[in-house]
Design a protein around this motif. Structure first.
Motif, PDB file in Angstrom:
ATOM      1  N   LEU A  92     -26.308  32.928 -36.040  1.00 34.76           N
ATOM      2  CA  LEU A  92     -25.904  34.323 -36.201  1.00 34.76           C
ATOM      3  C   LEU A  92     -24.750  34.574 -35.223  1.00 34.76           C
ATOM      4  CD1 LEU A  92     -29.427  36.053 -36.168  1.00 34.76           C
ATOM      5  CD2 LEU A  92     -28.285  34.888 -38.061  1.00 34.76           C
ATOM      6  N   ILE A  93     -23.561  34.842 -35.748  1.00 35.48           N
ATOM      7  CA  ILE A  93     -22.365  35.028 -34.928  1.00 35.48           C
ATOM      8  C   ILE A  93     -22.011  36.514 -34.921  1.00 35.48           C
ATOM      9  CG2 ILE A  93     -19.926  34.408 -34.624  1.00 35.48           C
ATOM     10  CD1 ILE A  93     -21.825  31.995 -34.435  1.00 35.48           C
ATOM     11  N   TYR A  94     -21.622  36.995 -33.743  1.00 31.41           N
ATOM     12  CA  TYR A  94     -21.242  38.404 -33.643  1.00 31.41           C
ATOM     13  C   TYR A  94     -20.131  38.596 -32.619  1.00 31.41           C
ATOM     14  CZ  TYR A  94     -24.408  38.039 -29.639  1.00 31.41           C
ATOM     15  OH  TYR A  94     -25.028  37.645 -28.478  1.00 31.41           O
ATOM     16  N   VAL A  95     -19.385  39.672 -32.816  1.00 33.13           N
ATOM     17  CA  VAL A  95     -18.359  40.097 -31.866  1.00 33.13           C
ATOM     18  C   VAL A  95     -18.569  41.580 -31.644  1.00 33.13           C
ATOM     19  CG1 VAL A  95     -15.882  40.315 -31.406  1.00 33.13           C
ATOM     20  CG2 VAL A  95     -16.726  38.373 -32.742  1.00 33.13           C
ATOM     21  N   THR A  96     -18.568  41.980 -30.375  1.00 33.84           N
ATOM     22  CA  THR A  96     -18.694  43.403 -30.050  1.00 33.84           C
ATOM     23  C   THR A  96     -17.465  43.845 -29.257  1.00 33.84           C
ATOM     24  OG1 THR A  96     -19.796  43.042 -27.929  1.00 33.84           O
ATOM     25  CG2 THR A  96     -21.209  43.210 -29.890  1.00 33.84           C
TER      26      THR A  96
ATOM     27  N   PHE B 272     -17.757  42.512 -35.567  1.00 29.62           N
ATOM     28  CA  PHE B 272     -17.899  41.499 -36.613  1.00 29.62           C
ATOM     29  C   PHE B 272     -19.288  40.872 -36.556  1.00 29.62           C
ATOM     30  CE2 PHE B 272     -17.879  36.954 -37.651  1.00 29.62           C
ATOM     31  CZ  PHE B 272     -17.419  36.977 -38.949  1.00 29.62           C
ATOM     32  N   PHE B 273     -19.846  40.609 -37.739  1.00 30.33           N
ATOM     33  CA  PHE B 273     -21.036  39.772 -37.894  1.00 30.33           C
ATOM     34  C   PHE B 273     -20.738  38.774 -39.001  1.00 30.33           C
ATOM     35  CE2 PHE B 273     -22.959  43.821 -36.454  1.00 30.33           C
ATOM     36  CZ  PHE B 273     -23.627  43.376 -35.332  1.00 30.33           C
ATOM     37  N   ASN B 274     -21.188  37.528 -38.853  1.00 32.39           N
ATOM     38  CA  ASN B 274     -20.943  36.567 -39.924  1.00 32.39           C
ATOM     39  C   ASN B 274     -21.953  36.746 -41.057  1.00 32.39           C
ATOM     40  OD1 ASN B 274     -23.207  35.344 -38.723  1.00 32.39           O
ATOM     41  ND2 ASN B 274     -22.354  33.288 -38.827  1.00 32.39           N
ATOM     42  N   LYS B 275     -21.698  36.045 -42.159  1.00 24.51           N
ATOM     43  CA  LYS B 275     -22.541  36.155 -43.348  1.00 24.51           C
ATOM     44  C   LYS B 275     -23.989  35.762 -43.043  1.00 24.51           C
ATOM     45  CE  LYS B 275     -22.816  34.562 -48.153  1.00 24.51           C
ATOM     46  NZ  LYS B 275     -24.253  34.441 -48.130  1.00 24.51           N
ATOM     47  N   THR B 276     -24.166  34.742 -42.209  1.00 24.91           N
ATOM     48  CA  THR B 276     -25.512  34.302 -41.847  1.00 24.91           C
ATOM     49  C   THR B 276     -26.296  35.433 -41.203  1.00 24.91           C
ATOM     50  OG1 THR B 276     -24.593  32.097 -41.477  1.00 24.91           O
ATOM     51  CG2 THR B 276     -26.809  32.508 -40.628  1.00 24.91           C
ATOM     52  N   TRP B 277     -25.614  36.219 -40.354  1.00 23.30           N
ATOM     53  CA  TRP B 277     -26.249  37.361 -39.702  1.00 23.30           C
ATOM     54  C   TRP B 277     -26.699  38.383 -40.750  1.00 23.30           C
ATOM     55  CZ3 TRP B 277     -26.100  42.585 -39.091  1.00 23.30           C
ATOM     56  CH2 TRP B 277     -26.743  43.106 -37.970  1.00 23.30           C
TER      57      TRP B 277
ATOM     58  N   LEU C  38     -32.265  32.635 -29.175  1.00 20.80           N
ATOM     59  CA  LEU C  38     -31.553  32.638 -27.909  1.00 20.80           C
ATOM     60  C   LEU C  38     -30.180  33.199 -28.221  1.00 20.80           C
ATOM     61  CD1 LEU C  38     -31.101  31.978 -24.935  1.00 20.80           C
ATOM     62  CD2 LEU C  38     -30.451  29.653 -25.637  1.00 20.80           C
ATOM     63  N   SER C  39     -29.901  34.351 -27.652  1.00 18.04           N
ATOM     64  CA  SER C  39     -28.632  35.029 -27.901  1.00 18.04           C
ATOM     65  C   SER C  39     -27.756  34.915 -26.664  1.00 18.04           C
ATOM     66  CB  SER C  39     -28.894  36.503 -28.243  1.00 18.04           C
ATOM     67  OG  SER C  39     -27.704  37.134 -28.619  1.00 18.04           O
ATOM     68  N   LYS C  40     -26.565  34.348 -26.855  1.00 19.39           N
ATOM     69  CA  LYS C  40     -25.617  34.186 -25.751  1.00 19.39           C
ATOM     70  C   LYS C  40     -24.285  34.798 -26.162  1.00 19.39           C
ATOM     71  CE  LYS C  40     -27.208  29.829 -23.766  1.00 19.39           C
ATOM     72  NZ  LYS C  40     -26.745  28.492 -23.332  1.00 19.39           N
TER      73      LYS C  40
ATOM     74  N   VAL D  49     -17.942  37.838 -27.553  1.00 18.04           N
ATOM     75  CA  VAL D  49     -18.247  37.026 -28.725  1.00 18.04           C
ATOM     76  C   VAL D  49     -19.546  36.288 -28.440  1.00 18.04           C
ATOM     77  CG1 VAL D  49     -16.822  35.072 -27.975  1.00 18.04           C
ATOM     78  CG2 VAL D  49     -17.382  35.329 -30.391  1.00 18.04           C
ATOM     79  N   GLY D  50     -20.434  36.308 -29.433  1.00 18.75           N
ATOM     80  CA  GLY D  50     -21.743  35.737 -29.182  1.00 18.75           C
ATOM     81  C   GLY D  50     -22.339  35.013 -30.368  1.00 18.75           C
ATOM     82  N   MET D  51     -23.437  34.335 -30.075  1.00 20.24           N
ATOM     83  CA  MET D  51     -24.138  33.561 -31.080  1.00 20.24           C
ATOM     84  C   MET D  51     -25.627  33.621 -30.768  1.00 20.24           C
ATOM     85  SD  MET D  51     -23.675  29.493 -31.985  1.00 20.24           S
ATOM     86  CE  MET D  51     -23.455  29.050 -30.292  1.00 20.24           C
ATOM     87  N   SER D  52     -26.413  33.801 -31.810  1.00 19.73           N
ATOM     88  CA  SER D  52     -27.867  33.765 -31.668  1.00 19.73           C
ATOM     89  C   SER D  52     -28.388  32.550 -32.420  1.00 19.73           C
ATOM     90  CB  SER D  52     -28.495  35.044 -32.233  1.00 19.73           C
ATOM     91  OG  SER D  52     -28.088  36.165 -31.483  1.00 19.73           O
ATOM     92  N   VAL D  53     -29.122  31.702 -31.691  1.00 21.60           N
ATOM     93  CA  VAL D  53     -29.647  30.448 -32.235  1.00 21.60           C
ATOM     94  C   VAL D  53     -31.157  30.582 -32.404  1.00 21.60           C
ATOM     95  CG1 VAL D  53     -29.881  27.972 -31.811  1.00 21.60           C
ATOM     96  CG2 VAL D  53     -27.818  29.168 -31.066  1.00 21.60           C
TER      97      VAL D  53
END
Length: 157
Positions: free
Chosen positions: A45-49, A58-63, A121-123, A138-142
């Protein structure tokens, strides 16, 4: 300080040269098109705040697929996918990182489109402007649900 001004001036001149060329417009367009496709293809899950760490850009399609939310739902509604018992802790972690202009990492349960919660795990890390101020995070949740549940099962034994 003189060196900083020289570097900044050089950077500004390079930017003008690059962004003023016809090649740059094509390059930027390709980066935008391909970049989004690449981010959408990732299983994380990719995001930008924004610089505040919470206003979504932004959130990616997976999110979107995982949460079941739409772009209209995400203005601040993205916080609704955080386990209500953990929302305050997660937002506090983000707030502290933003104050210090530092990256953050937090384990959090996020609500899936089927209503179940899974551990992630969100970083996220800050992206800085040329002037040194934070432009965005910019972040990613695994997904760490299986390993988290395995660890919990082992503790019970």
């Amino acid at each position: 300080m003189l060196l900083w001004r020289r570097v900044y001036k050089l950077h500004s001149n390079i930017r003008r040269a690059i962004y003023g060329s016809p090649f740059a417009a094509t390059l930027l367009r390709l980066c935008k098109e391909k970049g989004k496709a690449w981010l959408d293809a990732l299983p994380e899950l990719i995001y930008v705040t924004s610089q505040d760490g919470v206003t979504p850009i932004f959130f990616n399609k997976t999110w979107y697929d995982y949460t079941g939310l739409t772009e209209k739902d995400t203005d601040k509604g993205w916080q609704s996918i955080i386990d209500p018992q953990e929302t305050e802790r997660v937002l506090s972690t983000i707030e502290k990182a933003v104050e210090k202009q530092e990256p953050y990492a937090v384990e959090v349960r996020l609500k899936c489109c089927d209503g179940d919660y899974k551990w992630f795990l969100s970083k996220a890390t800050p992206i800085f402007d040329v002037d040194g101020s934070v432009d965005s995070y910019v972040g990613m949740s695994v997904d760490i649900n299986d390993s988290k549940l395995s660890a919990s099962d082992m503790e019970k034994k």
